[in-house]
Motif scaffolding. Structure first.
Motif, PDB file in Angstrom:
ATOM      1  N   LEU A 389       0.854  -1.180   0.000  1.00  0.00           N
ATOM      2  CA  LEU A 389       0.000   0.000   0.000  1.00  0.00           C
ATOM      3  C   LEU A 389       0.892   1.233   0.000  1.00  0.00           C
ATOM      4  CD1 LEU A 389      -1.932  -2.278   0.983  1.00  0.00           C
ATOM      5  CD2 LEU A 389      -3.088  -0.551   2.366  1.00  0.00           C
ATOM      6  N   SER A 390       0.632   2.155  -0.912  1.00  0.00           N
ATOM      7  CA  SER A 390       1.440   3.371  -1.001  1.00  0.00           C
ATOM      8  C   SER A 390       0.567   4.519  -1.472  1.00  0.00           C
ATOM      9  CB  SER A 390       2.615   3.173  -1.960  1.00  0.00           C
ATOM     10  OG  SER A 390       2.148   2.928  -3.278  1.00  0.00           O
ATOM     11  N   TYR A 391       1.077   5.729  -1.279  1.00  0.00           N
ATOM     12  CA  TYR A 391       0.361   6.941  -1.666  1.00  0.00           C
ATOM     13  C   TYR A 391       1.271   7.735  -2.589  1.00  0.00           C
ATOM     14  CZ  TYR A 391      -2.231  11.363  -1.075  1.00  0.00           C
ATOM     15  OH  TYR A 391      -2.945  12.519  -1.283  1.00  0.00           O
ATOM     16  N   ARG A 392       0.787   8.066  -3.781  1.00  0.00           N
ATOM     17  CA  ARG A 392       1.595   8.766  -4.777  1.00  0.00           C
ATOM     18  C   ARG A 392       1.020  10.158  -5.029  1.00  0.00           C
ATOM     19  NH1 ARG A 392       4.391   4.948  -8.029  1.00  0.00           N
ATOM     20  NH2 ARG A 392       5.421   6.745  -8.996  1.00  0.00           N
ATOM     21  N   GLN A 393       1.908  11.116  -5.161  1.00  0.00           N
ATOM     22  CA  GLN A 393       1.549  12.486  -5.502  1.00  0.00           C
ATOM     23  C   GLN A 393       2.592  13.031  -6.481  1.00  0.00           C
ATOM     24  OE1 GLN A 393      -1.388  14.581  -4.049  1.00  0.00           O
ATOM     25  NE2 GLN A 393      -1.758  12.398  -4.354  1.00  0.00           N
ATOM     26  N   PRO A 394       2.258  14.080  -7.252  1.00  0.00           N
ATOM     27  CA  PRO A 394       3.235  14.652  -8.197  1.00  0.00           C
ATOM     28  C   PRO A 394       4.312  15.440  -7.459  1.00  0.00           C
ATOM     29  CG  PRO A 394       1.187  15.893  -8.274  1.00  0.00           C
ATOM     30  CD  PRO A 394       0.928  14.708  -7.389  1.00  0.00           C
ATOM     31  N   ILE A 395       5.278  14.708  -6.904  1.00  0.00           N
ATOM     32  CA  ILE A 395       6.333  15.296  -6.076  1.00  0.00           C
ATOM     33  C   ILE A 395       7.673  15.099  -6.778  1.00  0.00           C
ATOM     34  CG2 ILE A 395       7.544  15.110  -3.856  1.00  0.00           C
ATOM     35  CD1 ILE A 395       4.903  14.096  -2.668  1.00  0.00           C
ATOM     36  N   GLY A 396       8.549  16.081  -6.681  1.00  0.00           N
ATOM     37  CA  GLY A 396       9.896  15.949  -7.206  1.00  0.00           C
ATOM     38  C   GLY A 396       9.970  16.205  -8.700  1.00  0.00           C
ATOM     39  N   GLN A 397      11.115  15.887  -9.278  1.00  0.00           N
ATOM     40  CA  GLN A 397      11.350  16.136 -10.692  1.00  0.00           C
ATOM     41  C   GLN A 397      10.641  15.112 -11.572  1.00  0.00           C
ATOM     42  OE1 GLN A 397      13.214  18.893 -11.714  1.00  0.00           O
ATOM     43  NE2 GLN A 397      12.370  18.386 -13.710  1.00  0.00           N
ATOM     44  N   TYR A 398      10.471  13.907 -11.058  1.00  0.00           N
ATOM     45  CA  TYR A 398       9.891  12.814 -11.848  1.00  0.00           C
ATOM     46  C   TYR A 398       8.445  12.616 -11.389  1.00  0.00           C
ATOM     47  CZ  TYR A 398      14.662  12.496 -13.222  1.00  0.00           C
ATOM     48  OH  TYR A 398      15.900  12.820 -13.728  1.00  0.00           O
ATOM     49  N   ASN A 399       7.614  13.592 -11.764  1.00  0.00           N
ATOM     50  CA  ASN A 399       6.279  13.738 -11.177  1.00  0.00           C
ATOM     51  C   ASN A 399       5.163  13.675 -12.209  1.00  0.00           C
ATOM     52  OD1 ASN A 399       6.612  16.113 -12.564  1.00  0.00           O
ATOM     53  ND2 ASN A 399       6.669  17.442 -10.755  1.00  0.00           N
ATOM     54  N   GLN A 400       5.441  13.152 -13.412  1.00  0.00           N
ATOM     55  CA  GLN A 400       4.446  13.177 -14.492  1.00  0.00           C
ATOM     56  C   GLN A 400       3.538  11.947 -14.420  1.00  0.00           C
ATOM     57  OE1 GLN A 400       7.477  13.550 -17.599  1.00  0.00           O
ATOM     58  NE2 GLN A 400       6.778  15.640 -17.974  1.00  0.00           N
ATOM     59  N   LEU A 401       2.931  11.771 -13.266  1.00  0.00           N
ATOM     60  CA  LEU A 401       2.122  10.595 -12.978  1.00  0.00           C
ATOM     61  C   LEU A 401       0.663  10.862 -13.321  1.00  0.00           C
ATOM     62  CD1 LEU A 401       2.721   7.790 -11.667  1.00  0.00           C
ATOM     63  CD2 LEU A 401       1.939   8.766  -9.512  1.00  0.00           C
ATOM     64  N   SER A 402      -0.015   9.860 -13.888  1.00  0.00           N
ATOM     65  CA  SER A 402      -1.440   9.989 -14.194  1.00  0.00           C
ATOM     66  C   SER A 402      -2.235  10.198 -12.906  1.00  0.00           C
ATOM     67  CB  SER A 402      -1.930   8.728 -14.908  1.00  0.00           C
ATOM     68  OG  SER A 402      -3.344   8.667 -14.916  1.00  0.00           O
ATOM     69  N   SER A 403      -3.296  10.997 -13.001  1.00  0.00           N
ATOM     70  CA  SER A 403      -4.148  11.255 -11.835  1.00  0.00           C
ATOM     71  C   SER A 403      -4.846   9.991 -11.350  1.00  0.00           C
ATOM     72  CB  SER A 403      -5.185  12.326 -12.174  1.00  0.00           C
ATOM     73  OG  SER A 403      -5.997  11.910 -13.264  1.00  0.00           O
ATOM     74  N   THR A 404      -4.867   8.949 -12.179  1.00  0.00           N
ATOM     75  CA  THR A 404      -5.429   7.662 -11.745  1.00  0.00           C
ATOM     76  C   THR A 404      -4.758   7.183 -10.469  1.00  0.00           C
ATOM     77  OG1 THR A 404      -5.927   7.024 -14.017  1.00  0.00           O
ATOM     78  CG2 THR A 404      -5.756   5.241 -12.410  1.00  0.00           C
ATOM     79  N   TYR A 405      -3.464   7.478 -10.330  1.00  0.00           N
ATOM     80  CA  TYR A 405      -2.692   6.941  -9.211  1.00  0.00           C
ATOM     81  C   TYR A 405      -2.486   7.949  -8.087  1.00  0.00           C
ATOM     82  CZ  TYR A 405      -1.708   3.599 -12.898  1.00  0.00           C
ATOM     83  OH  TYR A 405      -1.845   2.687 -13.913  1.00  0.00           O
ATOM     84  N   THR A 406      -2.929   9.181  -8.270  1.00  0.00           N
ATOM     85  CA  THR A 406      -2.696  10.202  -7.246  1.00  0.00           C
ATOM     86  C   THR A 406      -3.942  10.518  -6.436  1.00  0.00           C
ATOM     87  OG1 THR A 406      -3.157  11.999  -8.821  1.00  0.00           O
ATOM     88  CG2 THR A 406      -0.872  11.256  -8.626  1.00  0.00           C
ATOM     89  N   ARG A 407      -5.049   9.838  -6.721  1.00  0.00           N
ATOM     90  CA  ARG A 407      -6.297  10.164  -6.026  1.00  0.00           C
ATOM     91  C   ARG A 407      -6.415   9.476  -4.674  1.00  0.00           C
ATOM     92  NH1 ARG A 407     -10.686   6.663  -9.609  1.00  0.00           N
ATOM     93  NH2 ARG A 407      -9.825   4.600  -9.125  1.00  0.00           N
ATOM     94  N   GLY A 408      -5.546   8.489  -4.412  1.00  0.00           N
ATOM     95  CA  GLY A 408      -5.657   7.777  -3.143  1.00  0.00           C
ATOM     96  C   GLY A 408      -4.599   6.708  -2.992  1.00  0.00           C
ATOM     97  N   VAL A 409      -4.875   5.754  -2.124  1.00  0.00           N
ATOM     98  CA  VAL A 409      -3.927   4.695  -1.786  1.00  0.00           C
ATOM     99  C   VAL A 409      -3.886   3.663  -2.906  1.00  0.00           C
ATOM    100  CG1 VAL A 409      -3.438   2.810  -0.180  1.00  0.00           C
ATOM    101  CG2 VAL A 409      -4.215   5.026   0.688  1.00  0.00           C
ATOM    102  N   ASN A 410      -2.667   3.360  -3.386  1.00  0.00           N
ATOM    103  CA  ASN A 410      -2.465   2.350  -4.420  1.00  0.00           C
ATOM    104  C   ASN A 410      -2.197   0.996  -3.779  1.00  0.00           C
ATOM    105  OD1 ASN A 410      -2.197   3.836  -7.203  1.00  0.00           O
ATOM    106  ND2 ASN A 410      -1.107   5.107  -5.713  1.00  0.00           N
ATOM    107  N   ILE A 411      -2.845  -0.032  -4.323  1.00  0.00           N
ATOM    108  CA  ILE A 411      -2.645  -1.398  -3.842  1.00  0.00           C
ATOM    109  C   ILE A 411      -1.933  -2.185  -4.936  1.00  0.00           C
ATOM    110  CG2 ILE A 411      -3.740  -3.489  -2.966  1.00  0.00           C
ATOM    111  CD1 ILE A 411      -6.160  -1.757  -2.207  1.00  0.00           C
ATOM    112  N   HIS A 412      -0.751  -2.690  -4.626  1.00  0.00           N
ATOM    113  CA  HIS A 412       0.007  -3.546  -5.533  1.00  0.00           C
ATOM    114  C   HIS A 412       0.197  -4.916  -4.892  1.00  0.00           C
ATOM    115  CE1 HIS A 412       1.147   0.343  -7.347  1.00  0.00           C
ATOM    116  NE2 HIS A 412       1.409  -0.353  -8.440  1.00  0.00           N
TER     117      HIS A 412
END
Length: 673
Positions: A389-412
């Motif tokens: 379980l992790s939480y992703r946000q557009p942080i840092g230089q490598y931040n071009q992440l789809s909003s699909t993954y920034t809306r909440g907790v990711n389960i892998h």
């Protein structure tokens, strides 16, 4: 044995050795590569020992990859493409020493048996003193985090050039010098624990060389030959390849390599050295293929959580997905595999008891999150995997992440170690619960924002809303006919919960309805059904129906589903324009204008020959081959709607089948009144 006999035997051995060396040299001089000359020389050999190359070939466009196997001979010159009679062991990795027995066939060494030599433990493989570890279980563990020394070689074929899409300076930018580069990506993802050194040879410039033109064209996809030829060209130009563990070959782009179907190739794992082949333009292809060198597998998706990967490249939160022009760091599972978080205390929390946890967004400074972990790791006992379980946000230089993954907790999900795909299962939103009923595990997102997310982890009994479905979803009838629906209900509580009673409630507005039974007592994960009957003494029209299902014990979770009842007493319009044609075999082809029905729609067209029904057509055409020469037939058509109402017959068309198979048809195209 006498001295003279020994002398004769020794002379024979020297002569055979010289002949073999002479033949190998001749093969090289006349244009065969050292690998092929080794292959030909091995035709009579039955056993070869050396270092294994396991190479993955990526077809990103079709979500497909293949694996090739090569063996580099201990002589340091020859190499052999391997063909296995049976499926090779899944744990084989580049850099592993093996001995194979078999025979040469069609330019490949056909492996009949394989012996794995003792694992390499602590043996230094390159000037960087990086350790390659091969686990006894057969899983190649992630390599030691360290400085990576990589050389990039641009390779031109005789009829395809890298200059058509890139240049040495652009390649240097992708790898080392751009604002976003492979080196920068790995530095940021690892909190500075891994980097790709730009100037290993110390000449003040990034280690990008070429392009070198090699004596191969693009008619075949001989990527291994291309690599060995490019290495020879680079060394002839003064490049000391012994300085580098990673050798990256930039080839003409995929469109100019018609015999190849991939955009990237790489060694899986890394031995004495490892390679990556690039035929695409984005920097993330470099990051992806070098990830395979480091022991990372693909990042896929499994939204059903059934251990079947839906899309092997589908996790767009990780560079080990398909090729992309966007830059972002690795998912939690791959970061754990690489050991980057293990070296920073408190960043991983292994959860063994339920509770509420505060997750810090990946990319924040560990010193700023006040002890909050960046990932939760929860064992999945039935498959020996782990949930991450992790939480992703557009942080840092490598931040071009789809909003699909920034809306909440990711389960892998990932096995926790070794070369195995990670899979993205779901990204939660506030109030959403993910349930693993088999293992009695549930994750509920409570809130997210300002760089943190709150998630509840539960073990044992976790109740969930019942799942409900009604069939058919649409039912068309005439007034007063019997209307029955089937209502299927599933108790979605986890396996640790007791059975509970689920109450069903019908809501149909002005339409009276009855459920039988109105309550179902179901165990966790058990399904049951109820029958819904409704009154059809209604005017024509569409009537939406809804059934609610709610647990009578525990939290007031509820589920619902709907269906549509259509009352239709009016037949469709009469098909018009009926016409016929006859071919030489006497087959009659009918066509007509489509009928219309305002309520339930036209379902099909009954077709009649001489007043007898001969079939139904789904659309406005029909063929009849059951005819006889010299006979005449009268055809008519009607239209039937989904409620069973049938129109009047169309005007007839008369067809005469001539003796020689020809015929004619005529009709006035109207409809009977």
């Amino acid at each position: 044995m006498s001295n003279s006999t020994r002398s004769i035997s020794s002379c024979r051995q020297r002569l055979v050795s010289r002949l073999r060396k002479g033949l190998a040299l001749l093969l090289v001089l006349v244009g065969f590569g050292p690998g092929l000359s080794g292959m030909l020389m091995a035709a009579a050999a039955s056993e070869i020992s050396g270092e294994l190359d396991v190479i993955i070939k990526e077809d990103f466009d079709h979500n497909h990859f293949e694996t090739d196997y090569f063996l580099r001979d201990d002589n340091g010159v020859d190499w052999y493409p391997l063909q296995f009679e049976r499926m090779p062991p899944a744990h084989l990795r580049s850099g592993q020493r093996i001995t194979v027995k078999g025979r040469s066939m069609g330019g490949r060494f056909r492996v009949e048996s394989l012996q794995e030599e003792a694992p390499l433990r602590g043996k230094k493989q390159d000037p960087d003193k990086e350790a390659f570890t091969y686990e006894p279980s057969g899983l190649a563990a992630a390599e030691t985090v360290d400085t990576r020394r990589a050389v990039v070689i641009l390779v031109d074929l005789t009829n395809a050039k890298t200059s058509s899409y890139t240049s040495p300076s652009q390649v240097a930018g992708h790898m080392f010098t751009n604002t976003r580069s492979v080196d920068g990506l790995y530095r940021e993802a690892s909190w500075g624990q891994m980097r790709f050194l730009a100037d290993t040879d110390g000449d003040g410039s990034p280690d990008v060389f070429g392009p070198y033109t090699i004596n191969y064209d693009n008619s075949t996809c001989s990527y291994y030959n291309w690599a060995t030829a490019a290495e020879a060209a680079a060394e002839a130009a003064g490049v000391d390849l012994s300085l580098y563990r990673h050798r990256v070959f930039v080839l003409p782009r995929t469109a100019e390599l018609p015999a190849c179907s991939w955009a990237g190739i790489a060694n899986v794992g890394c031995g004495t050295f490892c390679r990556a082949w690039i035929a695409g333009q984005t920097g993330m292809i470099y990051a992806h293929e070098l990830g395979h060198n480091l022991g990372m597998a693909h990042a896929g998706t499994d939204p059903e959580n059934d251990s079947v990967i839906n899309n092997v490249y589908g996790d767009y939160s990780d560079p080990m997905r398909t090729s992309s022009s966007s830059w972002y760091v690795f998912n939690a599972a791959h970061s754990d595999q690489m050991g980057w978080y293990a070296n920073v205390p408190g960043t991983i929390s292994t959860v063994v008891a339920g509770g509420t946890f505060n997750l810090a967004a990946i990319g924040l400074d560990p010193a700023s999150v006040h002890g909050a972990p960046f990932m939760l790791k929860v064992a999945k006992p039935d498959s020996n995997d782990f949930y991450y379980l992790s939480y992703r946000q557009p942080i840092g230089q490598y931040n071009q992440l789809s909003s699909t993954y920034t809306r909440g907790v990711n389960i892998h999900r990932y096995r926790g170690t070794g070369y195995s795909a990670t899979t993205h299962i779901r990204t939660l939103v506030d109030g959403e619960t993910f349930v693993d009923s088999v293992n009695g595990i549930a994750f509920t997102q409570l809130s997210q924002g300002s760089g943190h997310a709150s998630v509840q982890v539960s073990f044992g009994c976790v109740t969930a809303a019942p799942a409900l479905s009604i069939s058919p979803t649409t039912l068309a009838l005439r007034a007063s006919e019997t209307a029955r629906f089937s209502v299927n209900v599933t108790n979605q509580d986890m396996s640790g919960c007791n059975e509970r009673t689920i109450a069903l409630e019908y809501a149909g507005g002005n339409v009276n309805g009855w459920l039988s039974p109105a309550e179902l007592t179901l165990s966790a994960s058990q399904s049951g059904s109820s029958a819904l009957a409704v009154d059809t003494q209604l005017a024509e029209g569409h009537y939406p129906l809804t059934v609610h299902a709610a647990g009578m014990e525990g939290p007031a979770f509820s589920g619902q589903d709907g269906a549509m009842l259509i009352i239709d007493n009016t037949p469709p319009s009469v098909p018009a324009g009926l016409s016929a044609s006859v071919n030489r075999q006497g087959r009659v082809t009918l066509s007509w204008q489509a009928a219309s029905d305002a309520l339930s729609g036209v379902a099909d067209y009954p077709v009649y020959r001489d007043g007898a029904l001969i079939g139904h057509a789904a659309s406005n055409g029909f063929s009849d081959s059951a005819t006889e020469a010299g006979a005449s037939y009268e055809y008519t058509v009607s239209a039937r709607d989904a409620a069973g109402n049938t129109s009047a017959l169309s005007s007839p068309v008369l067809v005469v089948i001539s003796i020689n198979g020809n015929g004619n048809g005529n009709g006035n195209g109207g409809g009977r009144k």
